[in-house]
Each structure stands twice: as C-alpha cells, then as structure tokens.
Design an enzyme around this catalytic site. Structure first.
Site, short mmCIF file in Angstrom:
data_model
loop_
_atom_site.label_atom_id
_atom_site.label_comp_id
_atom_site.label_asym_id
_atom_site.label_seq_id
_atom_site.Cartn_x
_atom_site.Cartn_y
_atom_site.Cartn_z
N ASN A 217 -27.44 30.95 23.45
CA ASN A 217 -26.67 30.23 23.71
C ASN A 217 -27.46 28.80 24.15
O ASN A 217 -28.33 28.89 24.97
CB ASN A 217 -26.14 30.89 25.52
CG ASN A 217 -25.46 31.73 24.84
OD1 ASN A 217 -24.73 31.50 23.89
ND2 ASN A 217 -24.91 32.59 26.09
N ARG B 163 -23.24 36.25 20.62
CA ARG B 163 -24.97 36.49 20.54
C ARG B 163 -24.86 38.19 19.92
O ARG B 163 -26.08 38.30 19.28
CB ARG B 163 -25.70 36.13 21.95
CG ARG B 163 -25.54 35.00 21.53
CD ARG B 163 -26.56 34.44 22.99
NE ARG B 163 -25.90 34.93 24.78
CZ ARG B 163 -26.52 35.49 25.19
NH1 ARG B 163 -28.11 35.11 25.62
NH2 ARG B 163 -26.33 35.90 26.20
#
Length: 99
Positions: free
Chosen positions: A46, A28
């Site tokens: 996520n 990320r």
C-alpha cells in the site's frame, strides 16, 4: 532480446500502480496469492497516496495474466486506473512478499 530463465522463455518485469478502491479490500493478499500461483517474484504494498503498488517478474505470459488480475482487482476492489511500466529484469530475485 529479453532475458530468460532456464526455461528459455522471455522474462519480463513490470511496476504497477492501481488506484481506486484498492486498500482495505484484500488487494495485497490476493495479489500475493495470484503471483505465487503464476510463479512470479516481486512485491506488493500500500502507498500513503491510497494506491497499491507492485513489482512483479517472471515468464512474460504469466506477468500478462497478473496485470489482467490487477486491472480487475479482487472481489470488493474497484480499480479505476492501472499504470504498468516495464522495468529491467532483476537478477537472483526469489519469492513474492507483501511489504
């Protein structure tokens, strides 16, 4: 014809889902940094299924480079599968965030 920003270049928006070893490997944060370098807007997060999901928007060439980044993943990631779905371009979106 694709919508365009002031530059006249066609805008593109895609929704991506990466599966494999993609959580716990800075995916990320790396995706956020890459998106910002490419001048893209959107988000990354996520999921509870163990995947990483993102939606990005910007110049079509830059979106293509972001897709290729996600296909490879950062350092320790092992992307087994990447789905890419075209989305309608969002109006007035700014920034890129990690959710």
């Amino acid at each position: 014809m694709s919508p365009s920003r002031g530059s006249g270049k066609p805008m593109r928006r895609v929704h991506l889902t990466a599966s494999g070893l993609v959580q716990g490997v800075f995916f990320r944060a790396s995706a956020r940094d890459q998106a910002r370098r490419l001048g893209l807007t959107g988000w990354v997060r996520n999921t509870s299924q163990g995947t990483v999901e993102a939606e990005v928007q910007g110049d079509g060439d830059a979106v293509g480079r972001f897709i290729e980044f996600c296909r490879a993943g950062p350092g320790h990631a092992e992307v087994e599968h990447l789905t890419v779905d075209e989305q309608p371009v969002a109006e007035n979106e700014t920034g890129f965030s990690v959710r």
